[in-house]
Design an enzyme around this catalytic site. Structure first.
Site, PDB file in Angstrom:
ATOM      1  CE  LYS A  83      -4.326   0.891   2.288  1.00 49.57           C
ATOM      2  NZ  LYS A  83      -5.128   0.910   3.813  1.00 49.57           N
TER       3      LYS A  83
HETATM    4  O1  G3P Z   1      -7.584   1.720   5.214  1.00 54.27           O
HETATM    5  C1  G3P Z   1      -8.181   2.752   5.003  1.00 54.27           C
HETATM    6  C2  G3P Z   1      -9.349   3.169   5.580  1.00 54.27           C
HETATM    7  O2  G3P Z   1     -10.272   2.201   5.202  1.00 54.27           O
HETATM    8  C3  G3P Z   1      -9.518   4.147   6.627  1.00 54.27           C
HETATM    9  O3  G3P Z   1     -10.834   4.247   7.240  1.00 54.27           O
HETATM   10  O4  G3P Z   1     -12.415   4.818   8.962  1.00 54.27           O
HETATM   11  O5  G3P Z   1     -10.245   5.200   9.014  1.00 54.27           O
HETATM   12  O6  G3P Z   1     -11.549   6.562   7.524  1.00 54.27           O
HETATM   13  P1  G3P Z   1     -11.401   5.225   8.386  1.00 54.27           P
END
Ligand code: G3P
Length: 217
Positions: A83
């Site tokens: 990533k």
């Molecule tokens: O891995 C990336 C992602 O899905 C982040 O989610 O909830 O931290 O905005 P969030």
């Protein structure tokens, strides 16, 4: 649409994998911090539990540093997707890694223009963050629709991986638009199973079945 779990909690991953419906896992530095585990150890463990892609994120900001970290990460399993952030260095790294046969997930995408760049860099996955987009007053799902349109116009192979999913309707809307993958915290994946009419229907059928006095086995 493929379902990835957005977590580094191994027990939750095992539980979901047991349903037979889990296609992969995404992690990020915040999720690793939350797990309290050693990054390399936990990613190696996850990659052994799930057959599909497991995203592991670099933390270097320069191309050379990202390449050095990717070298370590890709040895953690055959199913590791490196990533990288959506920056010039991230996309340079993406091009180098995919050219070398590695899977790459380009993360922190917040615009259709960024998604176009990632596809041109040969990304395996592009991760637009719908929840964080909604948080600042934009429509996360319309970003997904725009990316779908652009990728289809040019037959890009890059898979749209909807990230920052906050509720079941993000999943349903992603599927309606034709996103390739969505990644969500396990809690949201379990919520997808739920409907009060399913629960009350089961209770009603079992009550009537008891009255018959019969057994199937
Ligand atoms: O891995 C990336 C992602 O899905 C982040 O989610 O909830 O931290 O905005 P969030």
């Amino acid at each position: 649409m493929k379902f990835f779990a957005d977590t580094a909690e191994i027990d939750e991953i095992r539980e979901l994998a047991d349903t037979g419906l889990l296609d992969g896992v995404t992690t990020n530095p915040s999720l690793i911090h939350k797990s309290g585990r050693n990054f390399l150890e936990v990613v190696r463990e996850i990659a052994g539990v799930v057959a599909g892609p497991v995203s592991a994120e670099v933390v270097a900001l320069d191309h050379e540093g990202m390449m050095r970290e990717a070298e370590v990460l890709r040895k953690l399993g055959d199913n590791i997707a490196i990533k990288v952030p959506l920056t010039p260095a991230g996309l340079k790294t993406c091009k180098a890694l995919t050219g070398d046969g590695s899977m790459v997930n380009v993360t922190l995408c917040f615009s259709a223009a960024q998604a176009l760049l990632a596809a041109k860099a040969g990304a395996t996955f592009i991760s637009p963050f719908v929840g964080r987009h909604d948080d600042v007053g934009f429509d996360g799902m319309s970003l997904i629709a725009d990316i779908r349109l652009i990728y289809d116009n040019y037959d890009f192979d890059t898979q749209i991986l909807v990230a920052s999913v906050r509720h079941p309707m993000h999943v349903v809307e992603s599927a309606k638009i034709g996103a390739d993958v969505m990644t969500a915290p396990p809690k949201i994946i379990w919520q997808l199973f739920k409907h009060p009419l399913t629960d009350s229907g089961i209770a009603g059928f079992l009550k009537d079945w008891e009255q018959t006095g019969q057994k199937i086995v």
